[in-house]
Design a protein around this motif. Structure first.
Motif, PDB file in Angstrom:
ATOM      1  N   PHE A 101       0.798  -1.206   0.000  1.00 14.66           N
ATOM      2  CA  PHE A 101       0.000   0.000   0.000  1.00 14.66           C
ATOM      3  C   PHE A 101       0.841   1.272   0.000  1.00 14.66           C
ATOM      4  O   PHE A 101       0.369   2.332  -0.371  1.00 14.66           O
ATOM      5  CB  PHE A 101      -0.925  -0.019   1.229  1.00 14.66           C
ATOM      6  CG  PHE A 101      -2.025   1.004   1.178  1.00 14.66           C
ATOM      7  CD1 PHE A 101      -2.988   0.970   0.181  1.00 14.66           C
ATOM      8  CD2 PHE A 101      -2.116   1.995   2.134  1.00 14.66           C
ATOM      9  CE1 PHE A 101      -3.995   1.907   0.138  1.00 14.66           C
ATOM     10  CE2 PHE A 101      -3.121   2.936   2.100  1.00 14.66           C
ATOM     11  CZ  PHE A 101      -4.073   2.880   1.099  1.00 14.66           C
ATOM     12  N   ASP A 102       2.082   1.165   0.443  1.00 15.31           N
ATOM     13  CA  ASP A 102       2.966   2.331   0.518  1.00 15.31           C
ATOM     14  C   ASP A 102       4.185   2.081  -0.355  1.00 15.31           C
ATOM     15  O   ASP A 102       5.079   1.323   0.025  1.00 15.31           O
ATOM     16  CB  ASP A 102       3.393   2.578   1.973  1.00 15.31           C
ATOM     17  CG  ASP A 102       4.065   3.930   2.139  1.00 15.31           C
ATOM     18  OD1 ASP A 102       4.458   4.526   1.127  1.00 15.31           O
ATOM     19  OD2 ASP A 102       4.196   4.382   3.294  1.00 15.31           O
ATOM     20  N   VAL A 114      -2.762   3.304   7.448  1.00 14.16           N
ATOM     21  CA  VAL A 114      -4.091   3.782   7.808  1.00 14.16           C
ATOM     22  C   VAL A 114      -4.076   4.443   9.181  1.00 14.16           C
ATOM     23  O   VAL A 114      -4.696   5.488   9.398  1.00 14.16           O
ATOM     24  CB  VAL A 114      -5.088   2.613   7.770  1.00 14.16           C
ATOM     25  CG1 VAL A 114      -6.387   2.975   8.473  1.00 14.16           C
ATOM     26  CG2 VAL A 114      -5.357   2.186   6.330  1.00 14.16           C
ATOM     27  N   GLN A 115      -3.355   3.852  10.124  1.00 13.74           N
ATOM     28  CA  GLN A 115      -3.293   4.407  11.478  1.00 13.74           C
ATOM     29  C   GLN A 115      -2.763   5.838  11.482  1.00 13.74           C
ATOM     30  O   GLN A 115      -3.320   6.713  12.149  1.00 13.74           O
ATOM     31  CB  GLN A 115      -2.415   3.521  12.369  1.00 13.74           C
ATOM     32  CG  GLN A 115      -3.086   2.240  12.840  1.00 13.74           C
ATOM     33  CD  GLN A 115      -2.136   1.364  13.628  1.00 13.74           C
ATOM     34  OE1 GLN A 115      -1.051   1.019  13.145  1.00 13.74           O
ATOM     35  NE2 GLN A 115      -2.524   1.014  14.827  1.00 13.74           N
ATOM     36  N   GLU A 116      -1.693   6.065  10.732  1.00 16.14           N
ATOM     37  CA  GLU A 116      -1.107   7.404  10.697  1.00 16.14           C
ATOM     38  C   GLU A 116      -2.079   8.429  10.117  1.00 16.14           C
ATOM     39  O   GLU A 116      -2.193   9.553  10.621  1.00 16.14           O
ATOM     40  CB  GLU A 116       0.189   7.374   9.886  1.00 16.14           C
ATOM     41  CG  GLU A 116       1.306   6.574  10.535  1.00 16.14           C
ATOM     42  CD  GLU A 116       2.588   6.624   9.722  1.00 16.14           C
ATOM     43  OE1 GLU A 116       2.621   7.393   8.736  1.00 16.14           O
ATOM     44  OE2 GLU A 116       3.536   5.914  10.084  1.00 16.14           O
ATOM     45  N   ILE A 117      -2.783   8.034   9.064  1.00 14.38           N
ATOM     46  CA  ILE A 117      -3.707   8.968   8.427  1.00 14.38           C
ATOM     47  C   ILE A 117      -4.917   9.230   9.319  1.00 14.38           C
ATOM     48  O   ILE A 117      -5.405  10.364   9.418  1.00 14.38           O
ATOM     49  CB  ILE A 117      -4.128   8.418   7.050  1.00 14.38           C
ATOM     50  CG1 ILE A 117      -2.903   8.407   6.114  1.00 14.38           C
ATOM     51  CG2 ILE A 117      -5.254   9.243   6.440  1.00 14.38           C
ATOM     52  CD1 ILE A 117      -3.090   7.638   4.850  1.00 14.38           C
ATOM     53  N   ASP A 253      -2.994   3.926  -2.699  1.00 13.35           N
ATOM     54  CA  ASP A 253      -1.783   3.983  -1.884  1.00 13.35           C
ATOM     55  C   ASP A 253      -2.022   4.966  -0.735  1.00 13.35           C
ATOM     56  O   ASP A 253      -3.087   5.582  -0.626  1.00 13.35           O
ATOM     57  CB  ASP A 253      -0.565   4.374  -2.723  1.00 13.35           C
ATOM     58  CG  ASP A 253      -0.799   5.638  -3.544  1.00 13.35           C
ATOM     59  OD1 ASP A 253      -1.506   6.547  -3.045  1.00 13.35           O
ATOM     60  OD2 ASP A 253      -0.308   5.720  -4.679  1.00 13.35           O
ATOM     61  N   SER A 254      -1.019   5.119   0.115  1.00 11.38           N
ATOM     62  CA  SER A 254      -1.170   5.957   1.302  1.00 11.38           C
ATOM     63  C   SER A 254      -1.361   7.429   0.941  1.00 11.38           C
ATOM     64  O   SER A 254      -2.091   8.153   1.622  1.00 11.38           O
ATOM     65  CB  SER A 254       0.039   5.800   2.228  1.00 11.38           C
ATOM     66  OG  SER A 254       1.235   6.140   1.537  1.00 11.38           O
ATOM     67  N   ALA A 255      -0.740   7.875  -0.141  1.00 13.54           N
ATOM     68  CA  ALA A 255      -0.886   9.278  -0.548  1.00 13.54           C
ATOM     69  C   ALA A 255      -2.320   9.566  -0.990  1.00 13.54           C
ATOM     70  O   ALA A 255      -2.904  10.600  -0.619  1.00 13.54           O
ATOM     71  CB  ALA A 255       0.093   9.606  -1.674  1.00 13.54           C
ATOM     72  N   SER A 256      -2.901   8.661  -1.785  1.00 13.43           N
ATOM     73  CA  SER A 256      -4.276   8.880  -2.233  1.00 13.43           C
ATOM     74  C   SER A 256      -5.258   8.747  -1.072  1.00 13.43           C
ATOM     75  O   SER A 256      -6.282   9.427  -1.045  1.00 13.43           O
ATOM     76  CB  SER A 256      -4.638   7.890  -3.340  1.00 13.43           C
ATOM     77  OG  SER A 256      -4.512   6.555  -2.887  1.00 13.43           O
ATOM     78  N   LEU A 257      -4.941   7.903  -0.076  1.00 15.93           N
ATOM     79  CA  LEU A 257      -5.797   7.792   1.105  1.00 15.93           C
ATOM     80  C   LEU A 257      -5.796   9.094   1.902  1.00 15.93           C
ATOM     81  O   LEU A 257      -6.836   9.549   2.379  1.00 15.93           O
ATOM     82  CB  LEU A 257      -5.339   6.627   1.986  1.00 15.93           C
ATOM     83  CG  LEU A 257      -6.147   6.401   3.267  1.00 15.93           C
ATOM     84  CD1 LEU A 257      -7.610   6.143   2.951  1.00 15.93           C
ATOM     85  CD2 LEU A 257      -5.564   5.245   4.075  1.00 15.93           C
ATOM     86  N   ALA A 262      -8.642  14.191   3.298  1.00 16.77           N
ATOM     87  CA  ALA A 262      -8.649  15.655   3.166  1.00 16.77           C
ATOM     88  C   ALA A 262      -9.929  16.115   2.475  1.00 16.77           C
ATOM     89  O   ALA A 262     -10.511  17.153   2.837  1.00 16.77           O
ATOM     90  CB  ALA A 262      -7.421  16.112   2.385  1.00 16.77           C
ATOM     91  N   GLN A 263     -10.398  15.349   1.486  1.00 14.62           N
ATOM     92  CA  GLN A 263     -11.655  15.688   0.816  1.00 14.62           C
ATOM     93  C   GLN A 263     -12.842  15.566   1.758  1.00 14.62           C
ATOM     94  O   GLN A 263     -13.730  16.429   1.774  1.00 14.62           O
ATOM     95  CB  GLN A 263     -11.863  14.761  -0.390  1.00 14.62           C
ATOM     96  CG  GLN A 263     -10.882  14.970  -1.532  1.00 14.62           C
ATOM     97  CD  GLN A 263     -11.167  14.036  -2.690  1.00 14.62           C
ATOM     98  OE1 GLN A 263     -12.287  13.978  -3.186  1.00 14.62           O
ATOM     99  NE2 GLN A 263     -10.152  13.294  -3.110  1.00 14.62           N
ATOM    100  N   ILE A 264     -12.840  14.501   2.566  1.00 12.04           N
ATOM    101  CA  ILE A 264     -13.931  14.331   3.536  1.00 12.04           C
ATOM    102  C   ILE A 264     -13.917  15.472   4.544  1.00 12.04           C
ATOM    103  O   ILE A 264     -14.965  16.003   4.926  1.00 12.04           O
ATOM    104  CB  ILE A 264     -13.800  12.967   4.244  1.00 12.04           C
ATOM    105  CG1 ILE A 264     -13.980  11.822   3.240  1.00 12.04           C
ATOM    106  CG2 ILE A 264     -14.819  12.846   5.376  1.00 12.04           C
ATOM    107  CD1 ILE A 264     -13.741  10.441   3.832  1.00 12.04           C
TER     108      ILE A 264
END
Length: 307
Positions: A101-102, A114-117, A253-257, A262-264
């Motif tokens: 994923f990264d 996911v945890q970091e985001i 990937d993590s960047a798109s997540l 950010a959009q939400i």
């Protein structure tokens, strides 16, 4: 009335030592500028009076207390519009262990990214109450809706893949996330589901239950599906989120997540809490008035004693 009162300039009391030194060392002059009959104060026939001495020092101390500026802080928390009530529904099943994923760190699993985001997301929602539901084979509430984002961030950091079992009870978790917002004071309720889009066959809760609960509770659903392959439940999740007024996202990937969250955050912009107001209420007028009256009484009685 005076509970919680403190002195703004407490060091002013050190001036008392100047008065004490002057009392001991300074001689009274026979010709005073302010009081024409001050020479009579020094008459040798006068007898010292305890009450005059007490009034003199009481006036000095009260005037010093006034200069110390007694003050009391009153804190007013303006009534604000309740922020959003948010339930984060996080997939912790075995499939979240994949390390693809990264691109920058293949050793890091999907769940660690996911945890970091998620931690970054909750720190930006300080005006909201945010809860956390974790699911795998089982579903449990890791944190009820709370405004303590520091505690919630710590709970997110302590989660791990497989904490709720190997498989994925997707719709049961979504239903629990909706139910966790029941009774919330906020008029804006949202559930953000983060999953790889799988659902365990034969789970007791289906998508129809989720749709009905979302409509009943007035909850908007946001589904974020991660991974490179199309999600098995993609069409159902798209339908559920569209019916509730939310949105469906995919993250490869993590960047798109991070971009999705950010959009939400932009779509669901919660109102900012008004700042706390601190009003200082000063009480120097009381010792100042009392000291002035004491000084007048001292002069009056002193004049009478020498008349």
């Amino acid at each position: 009335m005076f509970e919680g009162v403190f002195f703004e300039f407490p060091k002013v009391i050190s001036f008392l030592f100047i008065f004490l030194a002057c009392e001991a060392l300074c001689r009274m002059r026979h010709q005073g500028f302010y009081f024409p009959h001050l020479a009579a104060f020094a008459a040798v026939t006068l007898k010292p009076s305890f009450w005059l001495w007490l009034l003199k020092w009481a006036s000095i101390i009260l005037l010093l207390v006034a200069l110390m500026s007694p003050v009391k802080e009153r804190v007013y928390q303006p009534v604000s519009t309740p922020g959003y009530a948010i339930s984060l529904v996080v997939d912790a099943s075995a499939s979240m262990r994949n390390g693809d994923f990264d691109p920058d760190d293949r050793t890091r699993s999907r769940f660690e990214a996911v945890q970091e985001i998620l931690q970054a997301f909750v720190t930006q929602r300080s005006s909201d109450s945010v809860g956390l539901v974790v699911f795998g084979t089982r579903t449990f509430t890791a944190a009820p809706p709370t405004t303590d984002m520091g505690m919630l961030s710590q709970i997110i950091g302590q989660l791990y893949v497989g904490i709720a079992g190997k498989y994925t009870a997707l719709y049961e978790a979504m239903a629990r996330g909706i139910v966790s917002l029941h009774g919330a004071k906020s008029a804006e309720k949202i559930v953000v589901v983060l999953t790889d889009g799988r659902n365990t066959p034969g789970a007791p809760v289906g998508s129809d239950v989720v749709g009905g609960l979302a409509a009943k509770e007035g909850v908007r659903l946001y589904a974020v599906v991660i991974g490179e392959e199309p999600a098995p439940q993609e069409s159902i999740l798209e339908t559920l989120t569209a019916q509730s007024g939310g949105a469906y996202f995919t993250a490869r990937d993590s960047a798109s997540l991070a971009d999705v969250y950010a959009q939400i955050d932009t779509l669901e912009k919660s109102p900012q809490r008004p700042p706390v107001l601190i009003v200082n209420e000063y009480y120097y007028i009381y010792p100042l008035f009392a000291g002035f009256l004491t000084l007048l009484l001292y002069i009056y009685l002193r004049n009478r004693s020498v008349a």
